[in-house]
Design an enzyme around this catalytic site. Structure first.
Site, mmCIF file in Angstrom:
data_model
loop_
_atom_site.group_PDB
_atom_site.id
_atom_site.type_symbol
_atom_site.label_atom_id
_atom_site.label_comp_id
_atom_site.label_asym_id
_atom_site.label_seq_id
_atom_site.Cartn_x
_atom_site.Cartn_y
_atom_site.Cartn_z
ATOM 1 N N LYS A 128 0.675 -1.340 0.034
ATOM 2 C CA LYS A 128 -0.037 -0.081 0.014
ATOM 3 C C LYS A 128 0.873 1.168 0.081
ATOM 4 O O LYS A 128 0.842 2.133 -0.934
ATOM 5 C CB LYS A 128 -0.939 0.055 1.306
ATOM 6 N N ASN A 151 -3.183 6.008 6.107
ATOM 7 C CA ASN A 151 -2.519 5.157 6.667
ATOM 8 C C ASN A 151 -0.892 5.309 6.486
ATOM 9 O O ASN A 151 -0.023 4.927 7.470
ATOM 10 C CB ASN A 151 -2.801 3.818 6.550
ATOM 11 N N HIS A 198 -4.495 -9.729 10.100
ATOM 12 C CA HIS A 198 -5.345 -9.050 11.059
ATOM 13 C C HIS A 198 -6.737 -9.980 11.266
ATOM 14 O O HIS A 198 -7.503 -9.347 11.489
ATOM 15 C CB HIS A 198 -5.687 -7.726 10.554
#
Length: 476
Positions: A128, A151, A198
């Protein structure tokens, strides 16, 4: 029970901010500045939290430490920091009371002014930050006012509410952030890849993928997906997008119509050209991508697709990629010593990232291990087995990697370092150097988190680089 709609007026509104930290504190300050009555609740009550609380309370914000589970009376909206688990009692109480829950990304989206810069958004398990920074470099090369935000470390609230005016924003979004951003509608968006990560937070792979897929909701021009990762294409199919929005694939192979991909040594576009059936537009050379590892070329193609969706010319893709420099600890060549390359990919903190890193080199002496976070290593080791000259293991969960090596690469020599002191990385580099031959790559791609031995992956990478440079000085 249905959610109570939050009005556009903030004056006197009772807002609860869940969590201090990098997103909670700015959110509390922004909301307080808009006239809301803000209460910050926080699980921790340590020295750092008390210092942060004192500062906020001096500014007129109420802070409640040591109890992040109870919903303050009269709360009309909850704004949460991304990491707070969705199963927390605070959120259950808010849902029961019909109170909406927003993340900091949702808050930033709602606070954008008229004529605000559109968002080009990127998510995925890995890649990302690199993709968003490549995208920002391409947009800048096109002469557009832009910033890499989200982020990535630059607050979206700062970008949305600051004095600087932007033409477009390159936005990195995590699955946590997307979970709490129900009304986000990007101009165009990309999901780079999907791999288990996650899952303790999301509860299942299906829920994790669904949160990633939220990035496509309401896209206007392009939903960019990974042609080699069917799950990303499935998310596009399931998304409710604006009329005329197109699915655009990126591939390391020859692109079909409505794709960007590779022909010989060129990155080419068959998506944003007049005749997609017969034409392809050259965007850049593979050598323009630094480093030209396969997964990094994939990142560049995704960034190019988003930029082209925004109308950026092909020359800006080339110029932006040439100008881009990767962040430290991402497949970074530290030194070449005696014909052996030493590469730092400390950022490869999960098996999916490590697999991409290992695929870029052959043969490899692999330095691996750390905190596994529930991961298994059989698939990773099986895919890399033929490339491995040797392996040096370190860290708390190294036995899990060792057992996978015994099953899938029993002939590969393994050094198991049972030490966690400050000299452990230097010892690991020394052992790897002893295994390596000219033409090999010693690759730090741990496939694990760093917190068992290091503060973060940056510190782990720095320790590796320091040890390599010491080895180079010793052999000079």
């Amino acid at each position: 029970m249905g959610s109570r709609q939050v009005s556009t007026s903030w004056q006197g509104k009772n807002v609860t901010v869940a969590g201090l930290g990098v997103s909670g504190i700015p959110a509390a300050r922004v909301l307080h500045g808009l006239g809301a009555r803000v209460t910050v609740v926080n699980d921790g009550d340590d020295e750092r939290s008390r210092a942060q609380a004192a500062q906020l309370e001096a500014e007129g914000v109420t802070v409640r430490l040591g109890d992040g589970d109870t919903l303050p009376e009269g709360t009309e909206l909850v704004v949460t920091t991304p990491g707070w688990h969705p199963g927390k009692p605070l959120f259950a109480a808010a849902a029961e009371a019909g109170v909406e829950i927003w993340g900091d990304v949702e808050l930033a989206w709602r606070l954008r002014g008229p004529g605000a810069a559109p968002w080009l958004a990127v998510t995925g398990t890995n890649g990302k930050t690199t993709t968003v920074r490549m995208l920002a470099a391409i947009l800048e090369a096109a002469g557009l006012r832009t910033a890499a935000v989200g982020n990535i470390g630059v607050s979206l609230l700062d970008a949305v509410l600051g004095d600087e005016e932007y033409d477009v924003l390159a936005v990195e979004l995590s699955s946590y952030q997307l979970h709490w951003a129900p009304s986000l509608r990007a101009h165009s968006a990309a999901v780079l890849n999907l791999a288990p990560d996650h899952l303790d937070w999301h509860g299942s792979m299906q829920a994790y993928a669904a949160d990633k897929g939220r990035i496509y909701e309401g896209n206007q021009v392009a939903c960019v997906y990974n042609a080699a990762d069917k799950a990303t294409e499935d998310l596009v199919r399931e998304a409710d997008v604006e009329e005329g929005c197109r699915a655009i694939g990126f591939t390391l192979g020859t692109p079909g119509p409505s794709q960007v991909g590779i022909v010989d040594d060129l990155l080419v576009d068959r998506a944003f050209v007049e005749n997609r059936q017969k034409q392809a537009q050259e965007l850049a050379q593979i050598s323009d991508v630094d480093p030209p590892a396969p997964h990094n070329i994939a990142n560049a193609l995704a960034a190019a697709a988003l930029a082209r969706a925004f109308g950026v010319p092909a020359t800006a893709v080339r110029d932006g990629l040439r100008a881009f420099r990767p962040d430290p600890h991402r497949i970074e060549l530290v030194e070449e010593i005696g014909g052996v390359r030493y590469v730092d990919d400390s950022k490869a903190t999960n098996t999916h990232a490590a697999e991409a890193s290992l695929a870029a080199y052959d043969p490899i002496v692999w330095i691996a291990g750390g905190l596994a976070k529930g991961a298994t290593f059989d698939e990773l080791v099986a895919s890399a087995a033929k490339r491995l000259r040797g392996v040096v293991l370190m860290g708390a969960d190294r036995a899990l990697v060792r057992e996978a090596l015994a099953r899938h690469a029993p002939e590969v020599p393994v050094v198991d370092l049972d030490r966690t002191d400050t000299g452990a990385m230097s010892a690991a580099v020394g052992e790897a150097a002893a295994l390596a031959r000219p033409g090999d790559t010693v690759l730090l791609a741990p496939a694990c988190a760093s917190m068992d031995m290091f503060v973060n992956y940056n510190k782990r990478g720095e320790a590796f680089a320091d040890a390599v440079r010491a080895l180079a000085a010793e052999r000079a």
